[in-house]
Design a protein around this motif. Structure first.
Motif, PDB file in Angstrom:
ATOM      1  N   GLY A  98      -7.304  20.579   3.369  1.00 12.44           N
ATOM      2  CA  GLY A  98      -6.164  21.117   2.649  1.00 12.44           C
ATOM      3  C   GLY A  98      -5.652  22.435   3.182  1.00 12.44           C
ATOM      4  O   GLY A  98      -4.597  22.915   2.744  1.00 12.44           O
ATOM      5  N   VAL A  99      -6.371  23.028   4.135  1.00 14.17           N
ATOM      6  CA  VAL A  99      -5.961  24.336   4.680  1.00 14.17           C
ATOM      7  C   VAL A  99      -5.579  24.198   6.153  1.00 14.17           C
ATOM      8  O   VAL A  99      -4.480  24.595   6.555  1.00 14.17           O
ATOM      9  CB  VAL A  99      -7.079  25.386   4.514  1.00 14.17           C
ATOM     10  N   THR A 100      -6.482  23.656   6.959  1.00 12.52           N
ATOM     11  CA  THR A 100      -6.177  23.445   8.384  1.00 12.52           C
ATOM     12  C   THR A 100      -6.076  21.963   8.728  1.00 12.52           C
ATOM     13  O   THR A 100      -6.031  21.592   9.892  1.00 12.52           O
ATOM     14  CB  THR A 100      -7.242  24.101   9.282  1.00 12.52           C
ATOM     15  N   GLY A 101      -6.062  21.113   7.719  1.00 11.58           N
ATOM     16  CA  GLY A 101      -5.959  19.668   7.910  1.00 11.58           C
ATOM     17  C   GLY A 101      -6.561  18.962   6.712  1.00 11.58           C
ATOM     18  O   GLY A 101      -6.706  19.548   5.633  1.00 11.58           O
ATOM     19  N   TRP A 102      -6.929  17.698   6.923  1.00 14.03           N
ATOM     20  CA  TRP A 102      -7.542  16.904   5.858  1.00 14.03           C
ATOM     21  C   TRP A 102      -8.700  16.115   6.423  1.00 14.03           C
ATOM     22  O   TRP A 102      -8.691  15.717   7.587  1.00 14.03           O
ATOM     23  CB  TRP A 102      -6.521  15.913   5.265  1.00 14.03           C
ATOM     24  N   ARG A 103      -9.718  15.871   5.588  1.00 17.75           N
ATOM     25  CA  ARG A 103     -10.836  15.024   5.974  1.00 17.75           C
ATOM     26  C   ARG A 103     -10.864  13.787   5.079  1.00 17.75           C
ATOM     27  O   ARG A 103     -10.615  13.883   3.870  1.00 17.75           O
ATOM     28  CB  ARG A 103     -12.161  15.782   5.881  1.00 17.75           C
ATOM     29  N   VAL A 104     -11.159  12.644   5.688  1.00 18.74           N
ATOM     30  CA  VAL A 104     -11.198  11.385   4.947  1.00 18.74           C
ATOM     31  C   VAL A 104     -12.501  10.656   5.269  1.00 18.74           C
ATOM     32  O   VAL A 104     -13.095  10.882   6.333  1.00 18.74           O
ATOM     33  CB  VAL A 104      -9.996  10.478   5.300  1.00 18.74           C
ATOM     34  N   GLY A 135      -3.637   6.687   2.672  1.00 16.62           N
ATOM     35  CA  GLY A 135      -3.206   7.642   1.651  1.00 16.62           C
ATOM     36  C   GLY A 135      -3.022   9.035   2.219  1.00 16.62           C
ATOM     37  O   GLY A 135      -2.049   9.731   1.891  1.00 16.62           O
ATOM     38  N   ALA A 136      -3.952   9.448   3.086  1.00 14.85           N
ATOM     39  CA  ALA A 136      -3.834  10.778   3.700  1.00 14.85           C
ATOM     40  C   ALA A 136      -2.619  10.852   4.615  1.00 14.85           C
ATOM     41  O   ALA A 136      -1.922  11.878   4.655  1.00 14.85           O
ATOM     42  CB  ALA A 136      -5.109  11.098   4.479  1.00 14.85           C
ATOM     43  N   LEU A 137      -2.351   9.770   5.347  1.00  9.25           N
ATOM     44  CA  LEU A 137      -1.163   9.734   6.206  1.00  9.25           C
ATOM     45  C   LEU A 137       0.109   9.912   5.387  1.00  9.25           C
ATOM     46  O   LEU A 137       1.006  10.694   5.755  1.00  9.25           O
ATOM     47  CB  LEU A 137      -1.109   8.412   6.968  1.00  9.25           C
ATOM     48  N   ALA A 138       0.196   9.198   4.277  1.00  7.16           N
ATOM     49  CA  ALA A 138       1.391   9.284   3.439  1.00  7.16           C
ATOM     50  C   ALA A 138       1.565  10.693   2.887  1.00  7.16           C
ATOM     51  O   ALA A 138       2.678  11.247   2.895  1.00  7.16           O
ATOM     52  CB  ALA A 138       1.301   8.261   2.308  1.00  7.16           C
ATOM     53  N   ARG A 139       0.485  11.293   2.413  1.00  5.43           N
ATOM     54  CA  ARG A 139       0.574  12.656   1.870  1.00  5.43           C
ATOM     55  C   ARG A 139       0.963  13.654   2.951  1.00  5.43           C
ATOM     56  O   ARG A 139       1.794  14.547   2.734  1.00  5.43           O
ATOM     57  CB  ARG A 139      -0.759  13.052   1.232  1.00  5.43           C
ATOM     58  N   ALA A 140       0.355  13.516   4.123  1.00  5.38           N
ATOM     59  CA  ALA A 140       0.627  14.470   5.203  1.00  5.38           C
ATOM     60  C   ALA A 140       2.066  14.370   5.693  1.00  5.38           C
ATOM     61  O   ALA A 140       2.722  15.384   5.954  1.00  5.38           O
ATOM     62  CB  ALA A 140      -0.344  14.240   6.349  1.00  5.38           C
ATOM     63  N   LEU A 141       2.558  13.143   5.831  1.00  3.55           N
ATOM     64  CA  LEU A 141       3.918  12.966   6.339  1.00  3.55           C
ATOM     65  C   LEU A 141       4.974  13.411   5.337  1.00  3.55           C
ATOM     66  O   LEU A 141       6.119  13.691   5.722  1.00  3.55           O
ATOM     67  CB  LEU A 141       4.149  11.504   6.724  1.00  3.55           C
ATOM     68  N   SER A 142       4.609  13.495   4.066  1.00  2.22           N
ATOM     69  CA  SER A 142       5.564  13.957   3.041  1.00  2.22           C
ATOM     70  C   SER A 142       5.444  15.451   2.765  1.00  2.22           C
ATOM     71  O   SER A 142       6.118  15.973   1.877  1.00  2.22           O
ATOM     72  CB  SER A 142       5.341  13.177   1.742  1.00  2.22           C
ATOM     73  N   LEU A 143       4.606  16.133   3.533  1.00  2.00           N
ATOM     74  CA  LEU A 143       4.387  17.560   3.315  1.00  2.00           C
ATOM     75  C   LEU A 143       5.683  18.342   3.533  1.00  2.00           C
ATOM     76  O   LEU A 143       6.368  18.144   4.539  1.00  2.00           O
ATOM     77  CB  LEU A 143       3.313  18.052   4.291  1.00  2.00           C
ATOM     78  N   PRO A 144       6.069  19.223   2.602  1.00  2.00           N
ATOM     79  CA  PRO A 144       7.284  20.030   2.801  1.00  2.00           C
ATOM     80  C   PRO A 144       7.192  20.901   4.049  1.00  2.00           C
ATOM     81  O   PRO A 144       6.094  21.262   4.503  1.00  2.00           O
ATOM     82  CB  PRO A 144       7.347  20.898   1.539  1.00  2.00           C
ATOM     83  N   LYS A 145       8.339  21.247   4.581  1.00  2.00           N
ATOM     84  CA  LYS A 145       8.398  22.012   5.834  1.00  2.00           C
ATOM     85  C   LYS A 145       7.629  23.327   5.727  1.00  2.00           C
ATOM     86  O   LYS A 145       6.920  23.730   6.641  1.00  2.00           O
ATOM     87  CB  LYS A 145       9.861  22.271   6.189  1.00  2.00           C
ATOM     88  N   GLU A 146       7.758  24.011   4.583  1.00  2.00           N
ATOM     89  CA  GLU A 146       7.092  25.306   4.418  1.00  2.00           C
ATOM     90  C   GLU A 146       5.572  25.149   4.407  1.00  2.00           C
ATOM     91  O   GLU A 146       4.841  25.948   5.001  1.00  2.00           O
ATOM     92  CB  GLU A 146       7.546  25.976   3.120  1.00  2.00           C
ATOM     93  N   ALA A 147       5.088  24.111   3.735  1.00  2.00           N
ATOM     94  CA  ALA A 147       3.644  23.876   3.690  1.00  2.00           C
ATOM     95  C   ALA A 147       3.116  23.490   5.069  1.00  2.00           C
ATOM     96  O   ALA A 147       2.019  23.896   5.472  1.00  2.00           O
ATOM     97  CB  ALA A 147       3.329  22.781   2.675  1.00  2.00           C
ATOM     98  N   ARG A 148       3.899  22.707   5.806  1.00  2.00           N
ATOM     99  CA  ARG A 148       3.502  22.334   7.161  1.00  2.00           C
ATOM    100  C   ARG A 148       3.401  23.578   8.046  1.00  2.00           C
ATOM    101  O   ARG A 148       2.462  23.724   8.843  1.00  2.00           O
ATOM    102  CB  ARG A 148       4.519  21.353   7.733  1.00  2.00           C
ATOM    103  N   ALA A 149       4.356  24.503   7.911  1.00  2.00           N
ATOM    104  CA  ALA A 149       4.340  25.729   8.715  1.00  2.00           C
ATOM    105  C   ALA A 149       3.133  26.593   8.359  1.00  2.00           C
ATOM    106  O   ALA A 149       2.497  27.188   9.240  1.00  2.00           O
ATOM    107  CB  ALA A 149       5.634  26.505   8.512  1.00  2.00           C
ATOM    108  N   ALA A 150       2.786  26.656   7.078  1.00  2.00           N
ATOM    109  CA  ALA A 150       1.630  27.447   6.657  1.00  2.00           C
ATOM    110  C   ALA A 150       0.343  26.857   7.215  1.00  2.00           C
ATOM    111  O   ALA A 150      -0.554  27.584   7.667  1.00  2.00           O
ATOM    112  CB  ALA A 150       1.569  27.502   5.131  1.00  2.00           C
ATOM    113  N   MET A 151       0.252  25.529   7.216  1.00  2.00           N
ATOM    114  CA  MET A 151      -0.935  24.880   7.775  1.00  2.00           C
ATOM    115  C   MET A 151      -1.022  25.122   9.277  1.00  2.00           C
ATOM    116  O   MET A 151      -2.108  25.328   9.819  1.00  2.00           O
ATOM    117  CB  MET A 151      -0.918  23.386   7.466  1.00  2.00           C
TER     118      MET A 151
END
Length: 373
Positions: A312-318, A328-344
């Motif tokens: 949830g901070v530098t990526g996701w583990r499944v 499910g992780a792919l769907a969540r990651a691809l829908s991540l808002p631009k600002e959250a993606r930049a923070a990650m």
């Protein structure tokens, strides 16, 4: 100022293009830059030219052969080399030639260091004894906390000899700001990637445990429009497996570009980078390469990535080998808002710069050498 490091002889089967070989080159370069002498004994390979360009010396020996006669011949050759070149430390990086190196080090009274690069399976009687050579160094370098725990459990190595030195990446090479957009566009055209489709990249040789099957099954569970998948890696003769992947890819757009020379540009092409290994990785350098490039990573929750991916901070583990969880992780990651993606992206690169650079790995290894001299 620290004294220059001693003459160090690194020993491995050959100088191919894998992680062990790249690590050997990086340490040789660091030795030379610090004023020491770097020798590498192997059967040769494509990295010899880079090694010699860095100021190290390569000695061609048939250390890729695996039989009793080769073991004894290797020990004799290494003993002569140690005496002729005034070697102070022998650093073994692979099991079979490590037995020759251990015999030579003991015969010449030379310090012996090992790097425990893998989990080294124990699937038949005597394998633990065979593997144990990598635990017999005066210093045993583990490339992750995961490997350090394994070494402690299997071989009873204590903190007096065990050192954890994670693998590293060059943050100047793996830097989004340093990649010419023309390089990215050239790869996009070569791979036939449309500009308006999310791209999911799994870098790694085409072998079952790397999880390409898991990724394709996960994507097949996603609704349309599905992301485009790039499986970037060498089949290494596993054409039946490649054919299986192509069959599984029915209904999914997949590219098989083979080995990738310009990995920084390839990573910038990806919206997501996937580590789907079903067996524990000793470390998983592709994960930190992606993080250094500010790419979101989804990684299997086992082995080295447990240390490099903060969920949830530098990526996701499944869970490993679970296509539904990965979907499910792919769907969540691809829908991540631009600002959250930049923070990650910022958090990912900062984590690499803090812990996982080539320079940090080099300095820690030179410090181990200095402990012995």
């Amino acid at each position: 100022m620290s004294a220059p490091p001693p003459t160090v002889l690194q020993v491995l089967p050959a100088l191919g293009a894998g992680g062990v070989e790249r690590g050997t080159l990086e340490i040789a370069r660091a030795l030379v830059e610090a004023g020491g002498r770097a020798l590498v004994a192997s059967a040769g390979g494509p990295l010899v030219a880079a090694l010699e360009a860095a100021g190290a010396r390569h000695i061609a020996l048939p250390l890729d052969r695996k039989n009793p006669a080769a073991l004894l011949a290797g020990a004799a050759s290494l003993s002569r080399l140690i005496k002729e070149e005034g070697v102070r430390i022998v650093h073994a990086r692979s099991r079979f030639p490590a037995w020759s190196a251990l015999m030579a080090a003991r015969a010449t009274g030379t310090h012996f260091v090992t790097t425990y690069h893998g989990t080294y399976n124990e699937d038949f009687p005597g394998k633990r004894l065979y593997n144990s050579v990598m635990s017999r160094g005066e210093r045993v370098i583990a490339i992750s906390e995961h490997i350090a725990a394994l070494v402690r459990e299997r071989h009873g190595i204590g903190p007096d000899r065990l050192r954890v030195i994670p693998r590293g990446v060059d943050p100047a090479r793996f830097d989004p700001a340093a990649v010419d957009p023309a390089r990215v566009e050239a790869l996009r055209r070569a791979w036939g990637l449309p500009a308006n489709r999310p791209v999911v990249l799994l870098p790694g040789r085409l072998t079952r445990w790397k999880g390409q099957v898991v990724l394709l099954r996960a994507v097949s569970l996603m609704p349309e429009p599905r992301p485009l998948v790039v499986l970037a890696g060498d089949a290494q003769g596993r054409e039946a497996y490649r054919a299986e992947l192509q069959t599984l890819a029915a209904g999914i757009e997949v590219r098989f570009p083979g080995p990738v020379e310009d990995m920084p540009a390839a990573l910038l092409l990806a919206d997501l980078v996937i580590h789907a290994s079903t067996d524990a990785e000793a470390f998983g350098r592709t994960v930190i390469e992606a993080q250094a490039m500010g790419r979101p990573v989804i990684a299997s929750d086992l082995g080295g990535p447990r240390e490099t991916v903060e969920d949830g901070v530098t990526g996701w583990r499944v869970p490993p080998g679970d296509p539904r969880a990965l979907a499910g992780a792919l769907a969540r990651a691809l829908s991540l808002p631009k600002e959250a993606r930049a923070a990650m992206a910022r958090a990912s690169r900062a984590a690499v710069l803090a812990r996982y650079t080539t320079r940090a790995m080099q300095e820690a290894t030179l410090a181990v050498y200095r402990e012995l001299t």
